[in-house]
Design a protein around this motif. Structure first.
Motif, PDB file in Angstrom:
ATOM      1  N   GLN A   1      24.065  74.908  64.904  1.00 33.02           N
ATOM      2  CA  GLN A   1      24.314  73.604  65.526  1.00 33.02           C
ATOM      3  C   GLN A   1      25.123  72.741  64.596  1.00 33.02           C
ATOM      4  OE1 GLN A   1      20.860  71.228  66.224  1.00 33.02           O
ATOM      5  NE2 GLN A   1      21.844  69.963  67.731  1.00 33.02           N
TER       6      GLN A   1
ATOM      7  N   ALA B   1      26.544  66.258  64.605  1.00 36.33           N
ATOM      8  CA  ALA B   1      27.451  65.367  65.326  1.00 36.33           C
ATOM      9  C   ALA B   1      27.959  64.240  64.448  1.00 36.33           C
ATOM     10  CB  ALA B   1      26.749  64.795  66.557  1.00 36.33           C
TER      11      ALA B   1
ATOM     12  N   SER C   1      33.510  69.038  71.755  1.00 34.85           N
ATOM     13  CA  SER C   1      32.136  68.632  72.055  1.00 34.85           C
ATOM     14  C   SER C   1      31.413  68.082  70.830  1.00 34.85           C
ATOM     15  CB  SER C   1      31.352  69.824  72.618  1.00 34.85           C
ATOM     16  OG  SER C   1      31.273  70.872  71.668  1.00 34.85           O
TER      17      SER C   1
ATOM     18  N   ARG D   1      30.624  69.600  68.013  1.00 33.91           N
ATOM     19  CA  ARG D   1      29.748  70.526  67.313  1.00 33.91           C
ATOM     20  C   ARG D   1      30.292  70.904  65.941  1.00 33.91           C
ATOM     21  NH1 ARG D   1      25.814  72.246  70.392  1.00 33.91           N
ATOM     22  NH2 ARG D   1      25.897  71.831  72.629  1.00 33.91           N
TER      23      ARG D   1
ATOM     24  N   HIS E   1      26.294  74.623  76.880  1.00 35.40           N
ATOM     25  CA  HIS E   1      26.560  74.440  75.439  1.00 35.40           C
ATOM     26  C   HIS E   1      27.701  73.466  75.174  1.00 35.40           C
ATOM     27  CE1 HIS E   1      26.128  75.453  71.259  1.00 35.40           C
ATOM     28  NE2 HIS E   1      27.401  75.746  71.165  1.00 35.40           N
TER      29      HIS E   1
ATOM     30  N   ALA F   1      27.674  68.691  76.261  1.00 33.50           N
ATOM     31  CA  ALA F   1      27.984  67.940  75.037  1.00 33.50           C
ATOM     32  C   ALA F   1      29.205  67.055  75.233  1.00 33.50           C
ATOM     33  CB  ALA F   1      28.210  68.913  73.880  1.00 33.50           C
TER      34      ALA F   1
ATOM     35  N   ASP G   1      27.132  63.992  76.008  1.00 38.68           N
ATOM     36  CA  ASP G   1      26.704  63.962  74.603  1.00 38.68           C
ATOM     37  C   ASP G   1      25.315  64.570  74.424  1.00 38.68           C
ATOM     38  OD1 ASP G   1      27.354  63.403  71.940  1.00 38.68           O
ATOM     39  OD2 ASP G   1      26.187  61.554  71.937  1.00 38.68           O
TER      40      ASP G   1
ATOM     41  N   LYS H   1      23.639  67.624  73.067  1.00 35.28           N
ATOM     42  CA  LYS H   1      24.051  68.697  72.166  1.00 35.28           C
ATOM     43  C   LYS H   1      22.875  69.593  71.793  1.00 35.28           C
ATOM     44  CE  LYS H   1      27.819  65.944  70.297  1.00 35.28           C
ATOM     45  NZ  LYS H   1      28.376  65.265  69.121  1.00 35.28           N
TER      46      LYS H   1
ATOM     47  N   SER I   1      20.737  76.507  73.518  1.00 31.80           N
ATOM     48  CA  SER I   1      21.598  76.770  74.680  1.00 31.80           C
ATOM     49  C   SER I   1      21.379  78.171  75.215  1.00 31.80           C
ATOM     50  CB  SER I   1      23.067  76.576  74.296  1.00 31.80           C
ATOM     51  OG  SER I   1      23.340  75.239  73.944  1.00 31.80           O
TER      52      SER I   1
END
Length: 491
Positions: A27, A30, A100, A102, A345, A349, A353, A355, A361
């Protein structure tokens, strides 16, 4: 039979706990590149099958991503005072992951094309490579000019600049696959006659794989620049990256990094015996099996619970609930699991938002997809139970919910247990799809070993064998359970 009234709340609590305990695997943070925490992190995305820019090596028995791009990223992180975090994924997943939030940047030999600039921003250029044509050694004299490639079968990596070059060759039959290893496998197995490659990447393949060579033909506009991609509008990060790149250009450091990476990229000497091969890389497969079993077990567990709930809604006399269940089933059964995975996934995101980690996911996708099929299995089982049993229970004053929970559902599950078992086996096999977003499951580790050893067959055969063993064990356990449940049915 365990009482569903007690076990369902426990299992749902386990779902929440599981999703909470696995936030970190794969992950991206963010807030990583703009964090105000004491230790800043810089999360980069790359596809580690692109030697000498990024590739895998075994260090202390574990795989490690190395290469010239990694060295550049380390310099950027050092100048920023940040901790470098590397996320491995397929090349065509990099831009969605960046959009996204990530990952903070992509450094994976990416060319800043006009089409890509519409979706992401790029740093200054840090290296210019050339494109070449890779072919089998016996055909190397066949392709002395690009005209000789007209109408030929050509292999490329999906989403790469090489795919654009190949599509520009008149009448070419282009086959695009996920990884560089797959492109070379197509070439070695005579499925394509040539492939478009970055010059240094092609040299690394020729160095480590017998039977392939670089042809004389050179694509037009062969010089291809590389830059680092960041989220659209993140000028602050672009400026920080450019400061480091300017320093590296002043000392020709990037050329030195590529030379160092080429020296590292000698390929591992893989055993010729498949059993010795498995034993040498058993750690990779063991790690992959852990994640595959975790994904499968939780996917089956929550798919079972959700599927049972949807089946009850499907049988409800309340029309709105019935149509909600029908829509749920048809949508999930009528769309590919890969699309569902990408929506959960990347799509959630980008749009909301939300995530989830790659592991979360994967679990959610497998659970939802499996639940749609299990719902129909449960519905068939419930409808197959004699209606007289419900009528008898109601005549004794038993509420409908209690009768369903204690009488109908246990018999329904018992009756459709073989079909449920088949769905469980399918989940174990289909869990391999989560490797697409970077979950280090069995398939992900098999591809890592392929990249590490330049071996096209053994890693996949071993992975297939492990999947077969897992599904056979599960089938035997389900057969034992079915026999035990049927023991009292003898007349």
């Amino acid at each position: 039979m365990l009482r569903l009234k007690r076990i369902i709340p426990m299992l749902m609590a386990l779902l929440m706990l599981t999703l909470a305990l696995y936030p970190g695997h794969g992950q991206a943070n963010a807030q990583s590149a703009s964090s105000t925490d004491e230790k800043r992190t810089l999360t980069i995305g790359l596809s580690p099958d692109f030697a000498p820019y990024e590739f895998l090596m075994t260090v202390d028995g574990k795989s490690k991503v190395v290469g010239s791009d990694v060295m550049i990223a380390e310099e950027i992180a050092k100048d920023m005072g940040a901790e470098l975090v590397i996320r491995e994924m397929s090349f065509d997943s990099l831009i969605p992951a960046l959009q996204s939030g990530r990952i903070d940047m992509i450094i994976s030999g990416m060319t800043p094309t006009d089409e890509r600039r519409q979706n992401v921003d790029f740093s200054d250029l840090y290296y210019t490579s050339r494109q070449v044509i890779l072919t089998r050694s016996e055909d190397v004299d066949k392709y002395k000019t690009m005209d000789a490639l007209q109408g030929e079968q050509i292999g490329v990596q999906t989403g790469s600049i090489q795919e654009e070059i190949a599509n520009g060759i008149p009448d070419a039959q282009v086959t695009a696959v996920k990884t560089i290893s797959d492109v070379v496998s197509l070439l070695s197995s005579d499925r394509v006659n040539a492939a478009v490659f970055e010059g240094p990447v092609a040299e690394a393949q020729v160095k480590n794989r017998p039977g392939i060579a670089i042809a004389e033909a050179v694509p037009e506009d062969s010089d291809t620049p590389m830059a680092i991609a960041v989220q659209k509008g993140n000028t602050e990060l672009v400026n920080e990256i450019n400061v480091t790149l300017e320093r590296l250009r002043a000392t020709n450091a990037v050329d030195g990094f590529i030379q160092q990476a080429n020296e590292l990229n000698s390929g591992e000497t893989a055993p010729s015996n498949i059993f010795s091969f498995f034993w040498k890389y058993r750690g990779f497969y063991a790690d992959g099996v852990k994640y595959t079993l975790l994904l499968s077990a939780l996917g089956v567990l929550f798919g079972f619970l959700i599927g049972l709930l949807i089946a009850l809604l499907r049988l409800s006399s309340v029309k709105i609930l019935k149509w909600i269940a029908i829509t749920y089933i048809e949508v999930l059964r009528g769309t590919p699991m890969l699309v569902q995975l990408l929506i959960i996934h990347f799509g959630l995101a980008s749009a909301f938002d939300i995530k989830f980690s790659v592991l979360q996911s994967g679990i959610i996708t497998l659970s939802l997809n499996s639940s749609a099929y299990l719902a129909e299995i449960f519905r068939a089982g419930i409808q197959n139970v004699d209606k007289g049993q419900m009528e008898a229970a109601r005549s004794l004053g038993m509420p409908r919910g209690m009768a369903m929970r204690t009488i109908i559902i246990p018999q329904a599950i018992k009756g459709v247990l073989p079909a449920i078992g088949n769905e469980f086996v399918v989940i174990i096999k289909e869990s391999s799809i989560v490797s697409f977003i970077g979950v280090a499951d069995l398939m992900f580790q098999a591809n890592a070993v392929r990249t590490l050893t330049y071996s096209g067959l053994y890693p996949l055969v071993i992975a297939a064998g492990i999947y077969l063993i897992m599904t056979l064990i599960l089938s035997k356990l389900l057969n034992v359970l079915e026999r035990r449940l049927s023991a009292g049915d003898s007349r």
